[in-house]
Design a protein around this motif. Structure first.
Motif, PDB file in Angstrom:
ATOM      1  N   LYS A   1       0.849  -1.192   0.000  1.00 48.06           N
ATOM      2  CA  LYS A   1       0.000   0.000   0.000  1.00 48.06           C
ATOM      3  C   LYS A   1       0.886   1.244   0.000  1.00 48.06           C
ATOM      4  O   LYS A   1       1.841   1.330   0.762  1.00 48.06           O
ATOM      5  CB  LYS A   1      -0.907  -0.002   1.235  1.00 48.06           C
ATOM      6  N   ARG A   2       0.562   2.169  -0.836  1.00 51.70           N
ATOM      7  CA  ARG A   2       1.317   3.410  -0.914  1.00 51.70           C
ATOM      8  C   ARG A   2       0.962   4.325   0.236  1.00 51.70           C
ATOM      9  O   ARG A   2      -0.194   4.466   0.613  1.00 51.70           O
ATOM     10  CB  ARG A   2       0.999   4.131  -2.204  1.00 51.70           C
ATOM     11  N   GLY A   3       1.989   4.989   0.772  1.00 54.57           N
ATOM     12  CA  GLY A   3       1.769   5.977   1.830  1.00 54.57           C
ATOM     13  C   GLY A   3       1.266   7.286   1.259  1.00 54.57           C
ATOM     14  O   GLY A   3       1.125   7.438   0.047  1.00 54.57           O
ATOM     15  N   PRO A   4       0.994   8.252   2.117  1.00 51.93           N
ATOM     16  CA  PRO A   4       0.487   9.541   1.650  1.00 51.93           C
ATOM     17  C   PRO A   4       1.552  10.318   0.876  1.00 51.93           C
ATOM     18  O   PRO A   4       2.741  10.155   1.102  1.00 51.93           O
ATOM     19  CB  PRO A   4       0.120  10.260   2.951  1.00 51.93           C
ATOM     20  N   GLU A   5       1.107  11.138  -0.034  1.00 52.58           N
ATOM     21  CA  GLU A   5       2.003  12.009  -0.786  1.00 52.58           C
ATOM     22  C   GLU A   5       2.359  13.206   0.089  1.00 52.58           C
ATOM     23  O   GLU A   5       1.490  13.793   0.737  1.00 52.58           O
ATOM     24  CB  GLU A   5       1.317  12.500  -2.060  1.00 52.58           C
ATOM     25  N   VAL A   6       3.630  13.552   0.137  1.00 53.14           N
ATOM     26  CA  VAL A   6       4.074  14.727   0.907  1.00 53.14           C
ATOM     27  C   VAL A   6       4.923  15.607   0.003  1.00 53.14           C
ATOM     28  O   VAL A   6       5.478  15.156  -1.001  1.00 53.14           O
ATOM     29  CB  VAL A   6       4.886  14.331   2.160  1.00 53.14           C
TER      30      VAL A   6
ATOM     31  N   TRP B   1       9.149  18.969   3.246  1.00 55.52           N
ATOM     32  CA  TRP B   1       8.200  19.009   4.348  1.00 55.52           C
ATOM     33  C   TRP B   1       8.934  18.978   5.677  1.00 55.52           C
ATOM     34  O   TRP B   1      10.078  18.591   5.770  1.00 55.52           O
ATOM     35  CB  TRP B   1       7.196  17.870   4.263  1.00 55.52           C
ATOM     36  N   SER B   2       8.248  19.387   6.737  1.00 58.75           N
ATOM     37  CA  SER B   2       8.832  19.403   8.070  1.00 58.75           C
ATOM     38  C   SER B   2       7.902  18.676   9.036  1.00 58.75           C
ATOM     39  O   SER B   2       6.692  18.908   9.038  1.00 58.75           O
ATOM     40  CB  SER B   2       9.028  20.838   8.551  1.00 58.75           C
ATOM     41  N   ALA B   3       8.470  17.819   9.853  1.00 59.52           N
ATOM     42  CA  ALA B   3       7.688  17.104  10.852  1.00 59.52           C
ATOM     43  C   ALA B   3       7.507  17.935  12.121  1.00 59.52           C
ATOM     44  O   ALA B   3       6.834  17.516  13.048  1.00 59.52           O
ATOM     45  CB  ALA B   3       8.366  15.784  11.200  1.00 59.52           C
ATOM     46  N   THR B   4       8.099  19.113  12.175  1.00 65.37           N
ATOM     47  CA  THR B   4       8.003  19.971  13.363  1.00 65.37           C
ATOM     48  C   THR B   4       6.595  20.517  13.495  1.00 65.37           C
ATOM     49  O   THR B   4       6.071  21.155  12.584  1.00 65.37           O
ATOM     50  CB  THR B   4       8.995  21.144  13.264  1.00 65.37           C
ATOM     51  N   LEU B   5       5.977  20.260  14.631  1.00 66.60           N
ATOM     52  CA  LEU B   5       4.657  20.804  14.914  1.00 66.60           C
ATOM     53  C   LEU B   5       4.759  22.096  15.712  1.00 66.60           C
ATOM     54  O   LEU B   5       3.982  23.026  15.518  1.00 66.60           O
ATOM     55  CB  LEU B   5       3.817  19.795  15.709  1.00 66.60           C
ATOM     56  N   GLN B   6       5.734  22.137  16.624  1.00 67.20           N
ATOM     57  CA  GLN B   6       5.839  23.277  17.521  1.00 67.20           C
ATOM     58  C   GLN B   6       7.250  23.332  18.095  1.00 67.20           C
ATOM     59  O   GLN B   6       7.862  22.294  18.346  1.00 67.20           O
ATOM     60  CB  GLN B   6       4.823  23.081  18.657  1.00 67.20           C
ATOM     61  N   THR B   7       7.764  24.531  18.304  1.00 72.50           N
ATOM     62  CA  THR B   7       9.057  24.717  18.940  1.00 72.50           C
ATOM     63  C   THR B   7       8.843  25.508  20.212  1.00 72.50           C
ATOM     64  O   THR B   7       8.246  26.586  20.179  1.00 72.50           O
ATOM     65  CB  THR B   7      10.024  25.491  18.012  1.00 72.50           C
ATOM     66  N   LEU B   8       9.285  24.950  21.324  1.00 69.40           N
ATOM     67  CA  LEU B   8       9.158  25.625  22.616  1.00 69.40           C
ATOM     68  C   LEU B   8      10.485  26.288  22.944  1.00 69.40           C
ATOM     69  O   LEU B   8      11.505  25.611  23.077  1.00 69.40           O
ATOM     70  CB  LEU B   8       8.776  24.618  23.711  1.00 69.40           C
TER      71      LEU B   8
END
Length: 79
Positions: A6-11, A15-22
């Motif tokens: 199964k193919r994964g999602p297209e990105v 792209w960056s996996a960073t959601l938030q920087t504290l």
């Protein structure tokens, strides 16, 4: 690619996996812990402070100062 994989999602290419920087500690962070309800995050640092963060917004809720040395561990009580 074989049909049975199964193919994964297209990105996007960059792209960056960073959601938030504290940001707030002035030195290395040694440990982090989530509160039991997941709403807060605690971090401790070589800057001799503990910071409590709002996990949803990243806002600093409180800074605990007064330690006489590096803080190397942090934890929340289960209750």
């Amino acid at each position: 690619m074989p049909w049975w994989i199964k193919r994964g999602p297209e990105v996007e290419v960059n792209w960056s996996a960073t959601l938030q920087t504290l940001e707030g500690h002035s030195h290395l962070v040694t440990a982090v812990a989530f509160s039991p309800d997941g709403k807060q995050l605690a971090s401790c640092s070589y800057d001799m402070t503990v910071r409590i963060w709002d996990a949803a917004t990243g806002a600093t809720l409180q800074t605990l100062e007064g330690h006489s040395d590096v803080v190397k561990a942090v934890a929340f009580s289960p209750d």
